[in-house]
Design a protein around this motif. Structure first.
Motif, PDB file in Angstrom:
ATOM      1  N   LEU A 128      29.466  50.162  45.390  1.00  0.00           N
ATOM      2  CA  LEU A 128      28.756  49.128  44.640  1.00  0.00           C
ATOM      3  C   LEU A 128      29.702  48.407  43.690  1.00  0.00           C
ATOM      4  O   LEU A 128      29.702  47.175  43.593  1.00  0.00           O
ATOM      5  CB  LEU A 128      27.606  49.764  43.855  1.00  0.00           C
ATOM      6  N   GLY A 129      30.533  49.178  43.011  1.00  0.00           N
ATOM      7  CA  GLY A 129      31.475  48.580  42.060  1.00  0.00           C
ATOM      8  C   GLY A 129      32.595  47.820  42.742  1.00  0.00           C
ATOM      9  O   GLY A 129      32.919  46.686  42.361  1.00  0.00           O
ATOM     10  N   LEU A 130      33.201  48.422  43.779  1.00  0.00           N
ATOM     11  CA  LEU A 130      34.340  47.793  44.443  1.00  0.00           C
ATOM     12  C   LEU A 130      33.948  46.506  45.157  1.00  0.00           C
ATOM     13  O   LEU A 130      34.723  45.542  45.205  1.00  0.00           O
ATOM     14  CB  LEU A 130      34.968  48.772  45.435  1.00  0.00           C
ATOM     15  N   LEU A 131      32.747  46.465  45.718  1.00  0.00           N
ATOM     16  CA  LEU A 131      32.293  45.253  46.388  1.00  0.00           C
ATOM     17  C   LEU A 131      32.063  44.109  45.410  1.00  0.00           C
ATOM     18  O   LEU A 131      32.226  42.934  45.757  1.00  0.00           O
ATOM     19  CB  LEU A 131      31.007  45.532  47.173  1.00  0.00           C
ATOM     20  N   SER A 132      31.670  44.465  44.176  1.00  0.00           N
ATOM     21  CA  SER A 132      31.470  43.411  43.175  1.00  0.00           C
ATOM     22  C   SER A 132      32.797  42.925  42.607  1.00  0.00           C
ATOM     23  O   SER A 132      32.937  41.764  42.219  1.00  0.00           O
ATOM     24  CB  SER A 132      30.564  43.918  42.048  1.00  0.00           C
ATOM     25  N   ILE A 133      33.794  43.818  42.574  1.00  0.00           N
ATOM     26  CA  ILE A 133      35.120  43.428  42.065  1.00  0.00           C
ATOM     27  C   ILE A 133      35.869  42.623  43.127  1.00  0.00           C
ATOM     28  O   ILE A 133      36.448  41.575  42.860  1.00  0.00           O
ATOM     29  CB  ILE A 133      35.941  44.675  41.687  1.00  0.00           C
ATOM     30  N   PHE A 134      35.905  43.190  44.337  1.00  0.00           N
ATOM     31  CA  PHE A 134      36.585  42.572  45.475  1.00  0.00           C
ATOM     32  C   PHE A 134      38.059  42.316  45.173  1.00  0.00           C
ATOM     33  O   PHE A 134      38.619  41.263  45.504  1.00  0.00           O
ATOM     34  CB  PHE A 134      35.880  41.271  45.876  1.00  0.00           C
ATOM     35  N   GLU A 135      38.696  43.283  44.505  1.00  0.00           N
ATOM     36  CA  GLU A 135      40.130  43.223  44.234  1.00  0.00           C
ATOM     37  C   GLU A 135      40.777  44.447  44.872  1.00  0.00           C
ATOM     38  O   GLU A 135      40.448  45.580  44.547  1.00  0.00           O
ATOM     39  CB  GLU A 135      40.404  43.198  42.726  1.00  0.00           C
ATOM     40  N   LEU A 136      41.713  44.229  45.788  1.00  0.00           N
ATOM     41  CA  LEU A 136      42.285  45.301  46.597  1.00  0.00           C
ATOM     42  C   LEU A 136      43.046  46.328  45.759  1.00  0.00           C
ATOM     43  O   LEU A 136      43.084  47.517  46.100  1.00  0.00           O
ATOM     44  CB  LEU A 136      43.215  44.705  47.658  1.00  0.00           C
ATOM     45  N   GLU A 137      43.658  45.888  44.642  1.00  0.00           N
ATOM     46  CA  GLU A 137      44.453  46.820  43.844  1.00  0.00           C
ATOM     47  C   GLU A 137      43.620  47.961  43.271  1.00  0.00           C
ATOM     48  O   GLU A 137      44.130  49.065  43.051  1.00  0.00           O
ATOM     49  CB  GLU A 137      45.200  46.098  42.708  1.00  0.00           C
ATOM     50  N   PHE A 138      42.322  47.720  43.045  1.00  0.00           N
ATOM     51  CA  PHE A 138      41.464  48.778  42.531  1.00  0.00           C
ATOM     52  C   PHE A 138      41.224  49.854  43.587  1.00  0.00           C
ATOM     53  O   PHE A 138      41.084  51.027  43.268  1.00  0.00           O
ATOM     54  CB  PHE A 138      40.128  48.203  42.037  1.00  0.00           C
ATOM     55  N   LEU A 139      41.198  49.451  44.838  1.00  0.00           N
ATOM     56  CA  LEU A 139      41.070  50.420  45.921  1.00  0.00           C
ATOM     57  C   LEU A 139      42.310  51.305  45.981  1.00  0.00           C
ATOM     58  O   LEU A 139      42.214  52.515  46.221  1.00  0.00           O
ATOM     59  CB  LEU A 139      40.869  49.701  47.258  1.00  0.00           C
ATOM     60  N   TYR A 140      43.472  50.718  45.726  1.00  0.00           N
ATOM     61  CA  TYR A 140      44.709  51.494  45.711  1.00  0.00           C
ATOM     62  C   TYR A 140      44.702  52.518  44.577  1.00  0.00           C
ATOM     63  O   TYR A 140      45.202  53.639  44.724  1.00  0.00           O
ATOM     64  CB  TYR A 140      45.925  50.568  45.555  1.00  0.00           C
ATOM     65  N   ILE A 141      44.135  52.131  43.441  1.00  0.00           N
ATOM     66  CA  ILE A 141      44.125  53.018  42.277  1.00  0.00           C
ATOM     67  C   ILE A 141      43.252  54.252  42.520  1.00  0.00           C
ATOM     68  O   ILE A 141      43.638  55.382  42.208  1.00  0.00           O
ATOM     69  CB  ILE A 141      43.626  52.263  41.028  1.00  0.00           C
ATOM     70  N   VAL A 142      42.063  54.031  43.097  1.00  0.00           N
ATOM     71  CA  VAL A 142      41.108  55.137  43.255  1.00  0.00           C
ATOM     72  C   VAL A 142      41.272  55.879  44.582  1.00  0.00           C
ATOM     73  O   VAL A 142      40.719  56.978  44.734  1.00  0.00           O
ATOM     74  CB  VAL A 142      39.654  54.631  43.135  1.00  0.00           C
ATOM     75  N   SER A 143      42.013  55.319  45.532  1.00  0.00           N
ATOM     76  CA  SER A 143      42.109  55.925  46.863  1.00  0.00           C
ATOM     77  C   SER A 143      42.672  57.353  46.863  1.00  0.00           C
ATOM     78  O   SER A 143      42.185  58.179  47.652  1.00  0.00           O
ATOM     79  CB  SER A 143      42.923  55.035  47.806  1.00  0.00           C
ATOM     80  N   PRO A 144      43.669  57.701  46.011  1.00  0.00           N
ATOM     81  CA  PRO A 144      44.133  59.101  46.019  1.00  0.00           C
ATOM     82  C   PRO A 144      43.026  60.089  45.663  1.00  0.00           C
ATOM     83  O   PRO A 144      42.900  61.138  46.310  1.00  0.00           O
ATOM     84  CB  PRO A 144      45.241  59.104  44.956  1.00  0.00           C
ATOM     85  N   LEU A 152      35.774  49.357  34.428  1.00  0.00           N
ATOM     86  CA  LEU A 152      36.684  48.425  33.754  1.00  0.00           C
ATOM     87  C   LEU A 152      36.942  47.202  34.634  1.00  0.00           C
ATOM     88  O   LEU A 152      36.977  46.065  34.148  1.00  0.00           O
ATOM     89  CB  LEU A 152      38.003  49.130  33.425  1.00  0.00           C
ATOM     90  N   GLY A 153      37.100  47.436  35.931  1.00  0.00           N
ATOM     91  CA  GLY A 153      37.320  46.323  36.850  1.00  0.00           C
ATOM     92  C   GLY A 153      36.116  45.414  36.953  1.00  0.00           C
ATOM     93  O   GLY A 153      36.245  44.181  36.996  1.00  0.00           O
ATOM     94  N   MET A 154      34.926  46.004  36.993  1.00  0.00           N
ATOM     95  CA  MET A 154      33.699  45.203  37.043  1.00  0.00           C
ATOM     96  C   MET A 154      33.549  44.369  35.779  1.00  0.00           C
ATOM     97  O   MET A 154      33.122  43.210  35.819  1.00  0.00           O
ATOM     98  CB  MET A 154      32.479  46.120  37.206  1.00  0.00           C
ATOM     99  N   SER A 155      33.905  44.966  34.651  1.00  0.00           N
ATOM    100  CA  SER A 155      33.789  44.247  33.373  1.00  0.00           C
ATOM    101  C   SER A 155      34.693  43.020  33.347  1.00  0.00           C
ATOM    102  O   SER A 155      34.296  41.951  32.886  1.00  0.00           O
ATOM    103  CB  SER A 155      34.160  45.179  32.212  1.00  0.00           C
ATOM    104  N   TYR A 156      35.914  43.184  33.880  1.00  0.00           N
ATOM    105  CA  TYR A 156      36.891  42.100  33.797  1.00  0.00           C
ATOM    106  C   TYR A 156      36.701  41.062  34.909  1.00  0.00           C
ATOM    107  O   TYR A 156      36.636  39.855  34.636  1.00  0.00           O
ATOM    108  CB  TYR A 156      38.307  42.673  33.869  1.00  0.00           C
ATOM    109  N   TYR A 157      36.598  41.522  36.152  1.00  0.00           N
ATOM    110  CA  TYR A 157      36.580  40.596  37.285  1.00  0.00           C
ATOM    111  C   TYR A 157      35.190  40.055  37.611  1.00  0.00           C
ATOM    112  O   TYR A 157      35.058  38.935  38.106  1.00  0.00           O
ATOM    113  CB  TYR A 157      37.162  41.277  38.532  1.00  0.00           C
ATOM    114  N   THR A 158      34.146  40.872  37.377  1.00  0.00           N
ATOM    115  CA  THR A 158      32.796  40.438  37.741  1.00  0.00           C
ATOM    116  C   THR A 158      32.083  39.759  36.578  1.00  0.00           C
ATOM    117  O   THR A 158      31.485  38.693  36.733  1.00  0.00           O
ATOM    118  CB  THR A 158      31.956  41.639  38.221  1.00  0.00           C
TER     119      THR A 158
END
Length: 241
Positions: free
Chosen positions: A46-62, A106-112
């Motif tokens: 839900l959060g990542l789809l609203s952000i739609f910024e690939l770098e956030f996926l890299y951060i949480v993927s590990p 944090l990403g949703m707050s800034y990008y969305t």
């Protein structure tokens, strides 16, 4: 954290005995699936789809990769052999999940929502740290007193029940304001943030349980094999002692 050896297990308070228990083996597989695929992946998606910024996926993927691989291992393994490991998994699931979802907030707050106020990010970070401290301290204090003295649990269960229901309540409220895109985004943020606090609570509770059990192995009872499981293992040539 270590219980005085003079205390007999039958004399321990109910909440102490509960903290020395493992997750029921028959619930392990379903619990792992619900925790990883529902309680973590859905708010994260839900959060990542609203952000739609690939770098956030890299951060949480590990964190996500670790939890999915570990969860798969627990589903495949015999749950009777991973009773102690399952407690640790739930604690790490809470910790890694909380970190992943907080980064998503944090990403949703800034990008969305396009919030650029430094004060906002300081406030939300300090609030999260304080809530984490309160939940960790609560677990520590709860089991640091006389282990034979019973404690009231009614109020706690009431508040935890409300907290658990909050994401569903937030979702329903969000659906009721579909016409307003900004409000939908705000409610999505609230749902994800509440999920952060739920996962922090799980991390505090089960990481404490892991170390509490480890420090008091003399009081721990592993769940015995059921008759069905015994017959299955005996057919496979495994000796049951």
């Amino acid at each position: 954290m270590k219980i005085n050896a003079k205390n007999r297990q039958q004399d321990l308070a109910q909440h102490v005995n509960k903290q020395l228990e493992f997750i029921p083996v028959e619930d392990v597989k379903s619990s792992v699936i619900v925790m990883v695929l529902v309680m973590l992946d859905i708010p994260l998606l839900l959060g990542l789809l609203s952000i739609f910024e690939l770098e956030f996926l890299y951060i949480v993927s590990p964190f996500i990769l670790i939890l999915h691989l570990w969860g798969t291992r627990l589903i495949i393994k015999n749950p009777y052999s991973t009773q102690f490991e399952m407690v640790l998994f739930v604690g790490i699931w809470g910790l890694c999940g909380a970190i992943s979802l907080f980064v998503t907030v944090l990403g949703m707050s800034y990008y969305t929502l396009h919030i650029t106020s430094i004060l906002y990010y300081i406030t939300i970070s300090v609030t999260t740290i304080l809530l984490t401290y309160i939940l960790v301290k609560y677990q520590k204090d709860k089991y640091s007193d006389d282990p034979t003295k019973e404690k009231e649990t009614g109020k706690q269960s009431k508040y935890i029940g409300v907290l658990t229901a909050s994401p569903a309540i937030g979702y329903m409220l969000g659906q009721s304001v579909q016409e307003t895109n900004v409000l939908k985004q705000v409610f999505a943020l609230i749902i994800v943030y509440i999920s952060v606090i739920l996962l922090v609570y799980a991390a505090a509770k089960f990481l404490h349980r892991y170390f509490f059990i480890k420090a008091n192995m003399d009081y721990v009872n592993y769940q015995p094999y059921s008759n069905k499981e015994k017959n299955k293992l005996m057919k496979q040539g495994v000796e049951i002692k």
